[in-house]
Motif scaffolding. Structure first.
Motif, PDB file in Angstrom:
ATOM      1  N   ALA A 119       0.855  -1.187   0.000  1.00  0.00           N
ATOM      2  CA  ALA A 119       0.000   0.000   0.000  1.00  0.00           C
ATOM      3  C   ALA A 119       0.894   1.241   0.000  1.00  0.00           C
TER       4      ALA A 119
ATOM      5  N   ALA B 205       2.185   0.146   3.996  1.00  0.00           N
ATOM      6  CA  ALA B 205       1.889  -1.217   4.460  1.00  0.00           C
ATOM      7  C   ALA B 205       2.366  -2.196   3.400  1.00  0.00           C
TER       8      ALA B 205
ATOM      9  N   ILE C 242      -4.759  -6.308   3.819  1.00  0.00           N
ATOM     10  CA  ILE C 242      -4.517  -5.015   3.160  1.00  0.00           C
ATOM     11  C   ILE C 242      -5.500  -4.843   2.013  1.00  0.00           C
TER      12      ILE C 242
END
Length: 87
Positions: free
Chosen positions: A9, A23, A33
């Motif tokens: 991410a 992330a 996620i």
């Protein structure tokens, strides 16, 4: 054989030179996620090569310069598909 999920991410805060990795995960972490992104209507783009490259970095790192061309294409995709369409 089941494919192992991977996810990274990114966030591109105003005033920084490049996106930041916020992330990353493999397996169940990646699935979390992806689930959170979907819940929050965050556009998802699959790019195995990019995820593998960014997965070598640490959370909090600015993405490496060698990924900037690929990321420019990704952000163009996001801008052109900002209507919520996911792929």
């Amino acid at each position: 054989m089941k494919k192992i999920s991977k996810a990274v991410a990114l966030k591109y805060p105003e005033g920084v030179e490049a996106p930041i990795i916020v992330a990353k995960g493999i397996g169940k972490s990646a699935e979390k996620i992806i689930t959170e992104a979907k819940k929050n209507d965050i556009l998802i783009k699959e790019d195995t090569v990019l995820v593998d490259m960014l997965g070598l970095q640490n959370v909090g790192d600015i993405v490496p310069e060698e990924t900037w061309d690929i990321l420019a294409e990704l952000f163009a995709f996001i801008i052109n598909n900002g209507d919520g369409e996911k792929s």
